[in-house]
Structures are given as structure tokens and as C-alpha cells.
Write a protein that holds these residues in place. Sequence first.
Motif: not given
Length: 246
Positions: A101-102, A140-142, A144-148, A180-181
Motif C-alpha cells: 500500500l505504501f 498502520v502507524l508505520d 503513516i510514518h513512511y507516508c509522512r 497516537a496520530l
Amino acid sequence: QGKFTLLRDTRTDGSFLVHHFLSFYLRAGCKVCFVALLQSFSHYNIVAQKLGVSLTAARERGQLVFLEGLKSCLDLLFGEKEPSGEPSPLQFLSTSNLKALFDFVRTSLTPAEGDSWQGPVLLVDDLSVLLSLGASPVAVLDFIHYCRVVVCSQLQGNIVVLVHSGEDGADEENELLGTALGHHSDLILWAEGLATGFCKDIHGEIKIIKRLSLQSTEQDVVQVYQYKIQERNVTFFARGLSAAVL
């Protein structure tokens, strides 16, 4: 540019915020990757047309990259292959990580030669569905982190994600994800249903939290408004100034 916006809702449907940001960024000439996990393309397109934007036209001219999560899930579960022949972005249903997905997001938003879009935008509706499909909160948090890192830092774009919140906090994984987000967001828009119940002139309250504490020692700025959703727009007003009161 480079901002992360978190949308949350409790006791109400906050999807009107998703429709706003989708039409806003398309009108602004941004390249948008929309990971739509909650509704079909036709649903979003019908609402966007009421807001003066055609998702079909945006997709045809390459401005909008649309991942129809519902259809992709069915295709993956029943053995259908992607039309392009590429691996499905929702491979985590069988591999337990969100790397595919990333990669889909990164490929969709990386500028191609000759692109003249204003900036990349990742829009996700909604992250809670990933948990329901079996992804862990850490995965999911990972993601979002890589997307950021790619979208916000490297490409100087923006990310907008929606996370549903239960009224009683019974879904611990979902509450963990939202909390967390929230700690990493530049802006939080939190829509809540009225605690007193239904009112035809007030559909809910929205809390706007500007996270100034991320860059300095200043306290966050919190503003609270009430709103009413209409056919083609949303009206906002201060508490006590609705038609029901006046």
C-alpha cells in the motif's frame, strides 16, 4: 505544505470533511492519491459533483489516483488480478504488512516528467477500516510514518486521514491509533454528535485543534463550532447562535 491533518468523528459521520478536502485539493490543482476504503468511486463522484468537481475527469487527466478499497479487497479475496497486472496494494490481507500500500502511494504521488500539479496530497478514508481488515495498529502507524516521510518531508505535500472513534472507547486498537496520530498531527478536526441528541438545525459540533506545541512551547489553539450539513455546503456557527436558539 508538509502538513498532516487528522479527521476524527464520534457519534456522527465525519465523511463531509473528507469530501471537502477532496474537492478543495482538486480545485487547487494538486495531485491527489485517494485511498478510499469506505465507499465506492461512484459514491464519492456523486458527492463531488454537488461540490462542483468531477472525479471522473480528474482521474482521466491524471490528477486523481483512486484506490477503490472495497473492490480491491473482493478481487484479492476471490483471486482476481489487478487490471494492470501489478500486485494489489492491499496485499496485507495475506502478508500482514502495508508495504504494498505504501509503494502504491509513493508511486502515485512521485512527480513524473512534465507534471505541473501544485503539490501531492494523500487522502485516506478511513484508516479504521485497515484495522477491521486485520492490519495491526503498529503496522498502520508505520505506514503513516513512511507516508509522512515521503509525502510531507520529501515531496512537501499534505496528508489528510480520517479515523472513526467509538463513543465508549470499547475498540482499544482504534482509540490507540487515533490517539497516537493525534500526537503527530499539525491540525485535528474532530466532529462530534450532539450529546443531547438529534436537532434538525444543528447536526453536530466540530473541534478545531491547531497543534502549535509541535514546533514550540506554545499551547494548542482549540476552537469549537456547531455545524449544519446542507445539500451543497456546510454552515458553521458559534455555540448558541443556531436557528434553533435564535
